[in-house]
Write a protein that holds these residues in place. Structure first.
Motif, PDB file in Angstrom:
ATOM      1  N   ARG A 139      11.146  47.881  48.756  1.00 23.66           N
ATOM      2  CA  ARG A 139      10.729  48.074  50.148  1.00 23.66           C
ATOM      3  C   ARG A 139      10.450  46.714  50.775  1.00 23.66           C
ATOM      4  NH1 ARG A 139       8.632  52.032  46.997  1.00 23.66           N
ATOM      5  NH2 ARG A 139       9.022  54.187  47.617  1.00 23.66           N
ATOM      6  N   MET A 140      11.517  45.964  50.996  1.00 24.26           N
ATOM      7  CA  MET A 140      11.388  44.601  51.495  1.00 24.26           C
ATOM      8  C   MET A 140      11.234  44.526  53.010  1.00 24.26           C
ATOM      9  SD  MET A 140      11.460  42.234  49.112  1.00 24.26           S
ATOM     10  CE  MET A 140      12.136  40.824  49.963  1.00 24.26           C
ATOM     11  N   GLY A 141      11.542  45.609  53.709  1.00 23.39           N
ATOM     12  CA  GLY A 141      11.375  45.596  55.148  1.00 23.39           C
ATOM     13  C   GLY A 141      12.698  45.666  55.890  1.00 23.39           C
ATOM     14  N   VAL A 142      12.621  45.483  57.211  1.00 23.06           N
ATOM     15  CA  VAL A 142      13.779  45.639  58.086  1.00 23.06           C
ATOM     16  C   VAL A 142      14.895  44.668  57.689  1.00 23.06           C
ATOM     17  CG1 VAL A 142      14.593  45.490  60.457  1.00 23.06           C
ATOM     18  CG2 VAL A 142      12.307  46.391  59.985  1.00 23.06           C
ATOM     19  N   GLY A 143      16.104  45.211  57.580  1.00 20.63           N
ATOM     20  CA  GLY A 143      17.274  44.387  57.294  1.00 20.63           C
ATOM     21  C   GLY A 143      17.649  44.305  55.831  1.00 20.63           C
ATOM     22  N   TRP A 144      16.670  44.451  54.932  1.00 19.88           N
ATOM     23  CA  TRP A 144      16.950  44.367  53.499  1.00 19.88           C
ATOM     24  C   TRP A 144      17.474  45.699  52.995  1.00 19.88           C
ATOM     25  CZ3 TRP A 144      16.311  39.954  50.560  1.00 19.88           C
ATOM     26  CH2 TRP A 144      15.566  38.919  51.119  1.00 19.88           C
ATOM     27  N   THR A 145      18.479  45.645  52.139  1.00 21.50           N
ATOM     28  CA  THR A 145      19.008  46.837  51.477  1.00 21.50           C
ATOM     29  C   THR A 145      18.881  46.648  49.970  1.00 21.50           C
ATOM     30  OG1 THR A 145      20.605  47.213  53.248  1.00 21.50           O
ATOM     31  CG2 THR A 145      21.014  48.325  51.166  1.00 21.50           C
ATOM     32  N   TYR A 146      18.262  47.626  49.319  1.00 22.72           N
ATOM     33  CA  TYR A 146      18.061  47.537  47.872  1.00 22.72           C
ATOM     34  C   TYR A 146      18.929  48.558  47.159  1.00 22.72           C
ATOM     35  CZ  TYR A 146      15.953  48.039  43.268  1.00 22.72           C
ATOM     36  OH  TYR A 146      15.760  48.113  41.915  1.00 22.72           O
ATOM     37  N   ASP A 147      19.481  48.146  46.035  1.00 24.98           N
ATOM     38  CA  ASP A 147      20.215  49.049  45.154  1.00 24.98           C
ATOM     39  C   ASP A 147      19.950  48.577  43.732  1.00 24.98           C
ATOM     40  OD1 ASP A 147      21.797  51.086  44.299  1.00 24.98           O
ATOM     41  OD2 ASP A 147      23.700  50.182  44.900  1.00 24.98           O
ATOM     42  N   GLU A 148      20.300  49.397  42.768  1.00 24.64           N
ATOM     43  CA  GLU A 148      20.122  48.991  41.382  1.00 24.64           C
ATOM     44  C   GLU A 148      21.193  49.645  40.523  1.00 24.64           C
ATOM     45  OE1 GLU A 148      16.650  50.511  39.321  1.00 24.64           O
ATOM     46  OE2 GLU A 148      16.349  51.968  40.931  1.00 24.64           O
ATOM     47  N   SER A 149      21.448  49.013  39.412  1.00 19.73           N
ATOM     48  CA  SER A 149      22.337  49.568  38.399  1.00 19.73           C
ATOM     49  C   SER A 149      21.529  49.675  37.110  1.00 19.73           C
ATOM     50  CB  SER A 149      23.556  48.661  38.208  1.00 19.73           C
ATOM     51  OG  SER A 149      23.140  47.384  37.742  1.00 19.73           O
ATOM     52  N   GLU A 150      22.186  49.980  36.027  1.00 17.80           N
ATOM     53  CA  GLU A 150      21.452  50.094  34.767  1.00 17.80           C
ATOM     54  C   GLU A 150      20.735  48.787  34.419  1.00 17.80           C
ATOM     55  OE1 GLU A 150      22.221  50.757  29.973  1.00 17.80           O
ATOM     56  OE2 GLU A 150      23.908  50.505  31.347  1.00 17.80           O
ATOM     57  N   ARG A 151      21.384  47.655  34.704  1.00 19.84           N
ATOM     58  CA  ARG A 151      20.857  46.363  34.253  1.00 19.84           C
ATOM     59  C   ARG A 151      20.292  45.482  35.369  1.00 19.84           C
ATOM     60  NH1 ARG A 151      22.135  44.142  29.667  1.00 19.84           N
ATOM     61  NH2 ARG A 151      22.764  42.145  30.550  1.00 19.84           N
ATOM     62  N   TYR A 152      20.632  45.753  36.620  1.00 23.11           N
ATOM     63  CA  TYR A 152      20.326  44.790  37.673  1.00 23.11           C
ATOM     64  C   TYR A 152      19.590  45.408  38.869  1.00 23.11           C
ATOM     65  CZ  TYR A 152      23.475  41.557  35.315  1.00 23.11           C
ATOM     66  OH  TYR A 152      24.063  40.737  34.387  1.00 23.11           O
ATOM     67  N   HIS A 153      18.704  44.571  39.457  1.00 18.87           N
ATOM     68  CA  HIS A 153      18.227  44.789  40.819  1.00 18.87           C
ATOM     69  C   HIS A 153      19.241  44.134  41.747  1.00 18.87           C
ATOM     70  CE1 HIS A 153      14.227  46.060  39.521  1.00 18.87           C
ATOM     71  NE2 HIS A 153      14.140  44.983  38.761  1.00 18.87           N
ATOM     72  N   LYS A 154      19.487  44.760  42.914  1.00 21.83           N
ATOM     73  CA  LYS A 154      20.445  44.191  43.848  1.00 21.83           C
ATOM     74  C   LYS A 154      19.878  44.255  45.264  1.00 21.83           C
ATOM     75  CE  LYS A 154      24.492  45.587  41.104  1.00 21.83           C
ATOM     76  NZ  LYS A 154      25.816  46.252  41.136  1.00 21.83           N
ATOM     77  N   LEU A 155      19.979  43.127  45.966  1.00 22.40           N
ATOM     78  CA  LEU A 155      19.516  43.059  47.345  1.00 22.40           C
ATOM     79  C   LEU A 155      20.658  42.581  48.239  1.00 22.40           C
ATOM     80  CD1 LEU A 155      15.986  41.416  47.064  1.00 22.40           C
ATOM     81  CD2 LEU A 155      16.481  43.747  47.791  1.00 22.40           C
ATOM     82  N   LYS A 156      20.619  43.064  49.473  1.00 23.62           N
ATOM     83  CA  LYS A 156      21.589  42.620  50.466  1.00 23.62           C
ATOM     84  C   LYS A 156      20.860  42.389  51.776  1.00 23.62           C
ATOM     85  CE  LYS A 156      25.976  43.900  52.693  1.00 23.62           C
ATOM     86  NZ  LYS A 156      27.045  44.921  52.801  1.00 23.62           N
ATOM     87  N   LEU A 157      21.217  41.300  52.458  1.00 22.06           N
ATOM     88  CA  LEU A 157      20.607  40.978  53.739  1.00 22.06           C
ATOM     89  C   LEU A 157      21.572  40.133  54.549  1.00 22.06           C
ATOM     90  CD1 LEU A 157      18.042  40.994  55.572  1.00 22.06           C
ATOM     91  CD2 LEU A 157      17.426  38.819  54.503  1.00 22.06           C
ATOM     92  N   GLU A 158      21.926  40.623  55.730  1.00 18.47           N
ATOM     93  CA  GLU A 158      22.753  39.883  56.676  1.00 18.47           C
ATOM     94  C   GLU A 158      24.003  39.306  56.023  1.00 18.47           C
ATOM     95  OE1 GLU A 158      19.872  37.113  58.041  1.00 18.47           O
ATOM     96  OE2 GLU A 158      18.992  38.497  59.494  1.00 18.47           O
ATOM     97  N   GLY A 159      24.664  40.129  55.212  1.00 17.30           N
ATOM     98  CA  GLY A 159      25.917  39.724  54.593  1.00 17.30           C
ATOM     99  C   GLY A 159      25.773  38.968  53.291  1.00 17.30           C
ATOM    100  N   GLN A 160      24.568  38.545  52.938  1.00 13.63           N
ATOM    101  CA  GLN A 160      24.344  37.860  51.660  1.00 13.63           C
ATOM    102  C   GLN A 160      23.934  38.875  50.600  1.00 13.63           C
ATOM    103  OE1 GLN A 160      22.353  33.883  51.638  1.00 13.63           O
ATOM    104  NE2 GLN A 160      21.694  34.495  53.688  1.00 13.63           N
ATOM    105  N   ARG A 161      24.392  38.627  49.372  1.00 19.32           N
ATOM    106  CA  ARG A 161      24.056  39.509  48.251  1.00 19.32           C
ATOM    107  C   ARG A 161      23.373  38.700  47.147  1.00 19.32           C
ATOM    108  NH1 ARG A 161      27.042  44.355  48.420  1.00 19.32           N
ATOM    109  NH2 ARG A 161      28.638  44.383  50.042  1.00 19.32           N
ATOM    110  N   TRP A 162      22.529  39.386  46.413  1.00 25.52           N
ATOM    111  CA  TRP A 162      21.787  38.752  45.324  1.00 25.52           C
ATOM    112  C   TRP A 162      21.493  39.805  44.273  1.00 25.52           C
ATOM    113  CZ3 TRP A 162      16.936  40.157  43.624  1.00 25.52           C
ATOM    114  CH2 TRP A 162      16.263  39.268  42.773  1.00 25.52           C
ATOM    115  N   ARG A 163      21.501  39.402  43.019  1.00 27.20           N
ATOM    116  CA  ARG A 163      21.124  40.352  41.985  1.00 27.20           C
ATOM    117  C   ARG A 163      20.327  39.639  40.889  1.00 27.20           C
ATOM    118  NH1 ARG A 163      26.296  42.203  38.231  1.00 27.20           N
ATOM    119  NH2 ARG A 163      26.527  40.261  37.065  1.00 27.20           N
TER     120      ARG A 163
END
Length: 324
Positions: A273-297
């Motif tokens: 729950r990072m706030g407006v604009g952040w999108t969170y997803d997860e897989s078995e092994r990873y946390h994944k975040l997306k914001l304004e076209g950038q991705r991070w895991r």
């Protein structure tokens, strides 16, 4: 206490509070705080960051700042709205030559309460390794002494998207890892309210150090310096580090088990729950975040080991190498 004549009260409209007459400083500080419409909101309570949910601890451990994420007072539901401002209002700062010599002293219920390296260490394991030998780089260090510190321009390149760091440094232009760390920094490391669209200069070396593990400098000094600025600067109507100050007052028995504060909710930091604009997803092994076209895991702390010959899940083309 000496009785003050209200007609003698000075105006505090500019300059530091400690330039005002000493006997009037507590009154002037309290006047500033009492002007706030929402006084409770001025108390910034650090948020617990749980390692089991999000492995940002490695970066903080490298610098000796781990306690900024997991220190909390067990009585974290009470906000002491009288005792904490009393301590802030009466603060004095001793002159010092080395960072480790800084000391803030205030009085609560007639008890003198000191904030210094050693009293903070009694609360939590801040900077346990060679903290006294660290230095905080000045702007001159970063601009003209690259042999001892990274150059300012190299720091900006590491933190910001290409071509976005001339002029005003906007938060939206940070690389996603730096945005994530800045979110935690303005909650726990250098808490603030106000305009959060820009990245302030003192936050730049902090973010760089968290990403790279150096330069190393003591978080105790960051805490004390920030407390002093918030007390001493005319425009800073906040009281940071509510949990740390509460623990300090209890350490000196200026607050006892009989004291009761106002209720205050304090939810742990949640990467989901990072706030407006952040999108969170997860897989078995990873946390994944997306914001304004950038991705991070980031690899989950409790992720299972890969089986012999098993390939890890692939990254998307615009996803940087995992962090953590």
């Amino acid at each position: 206490m000496m009785e003050l004549d209200p007609t003698d009260k000075p105006r505090w409209e500019a300059g530091p509070l400690d330039d005002q007459p000493e006997e009037w400083q507590p009154t002037l500080f309290n006047d500033r705080m009492n002007k706030l419409k929402d006084k409770v909101a001025a108390f910034i309570c650090e948020r617990e960051v749980r390692e089991v949910a999000f492995n940002v601890f490695a970066q903080f451990r490298t610098l000796g700042w781990e306690a900024a994420l997991n220190f909390y007072d067990k009585d974290n539901k009470n906000l002491f709205m009288n005792e904490i401002p009393e301590w802030m209002a009466t603060l004095t700062c001793t002159k010092y030559e080395r960072l480790s010599q800084m000391k803030l002293t205030g009085t609560v219920n007639g008890i003198e309460v000191e904030m210094l390296f050693d009293t903070l260490r009694k609360l939590a394991k801040y900077d346990c390794l060679h903290a006294r030998d660290y230095t905080i780089p000045s702007l001159d260090d970063l601009l003209i002494k690259p042999e001892s510190h990274p150059r300012w321009n190299d720091i900006l390149i590491a933190l910001f998207l290409s071509g976005t760091f001339s002029g005003t440094l906007y938060r939206r232009n940070l690389k996603i890892e730096a945005k994530l760390l800045l979110t935690i920094c303005i909650l726990n490391v250098k808490p603030r309210r106000g305009d959060k669209q820009e990245v302030r200069y003192p936050e730049i070396p902090v973010l760089y150090s968290l990403l790279h593990g150096s330069p190393r400098f003591p978080i105790q000094y960051l805490i004390m310096n920030h407390v002093w600025i918030c007390r001493n600067k005319v425009g800073r109507s906040i009281i940071p580090y509510f949990r740390i100050i509460t623990g300090l007052l209890k350490q000196f028995k200026a607050i006892t088990s009989e004291d009761r504060g106002a209720p205050k909710r304090n939810k742990p930091f949640d990467i989901r729950r990072m706030g407006v604009g952040w999108t969170y997803d997860e897989s078995e092994r990873y946390h994944k975040l997306k914001l304004e076209g950038q991705r991070w895991r980031a690899l989950k702390v409790d992720a299972r080991e890969l089986l012999l010959g098993e390939e890890d899940e692939p990254e998307s083309e615009d996803e940087p190498p995992e962090w953590g």
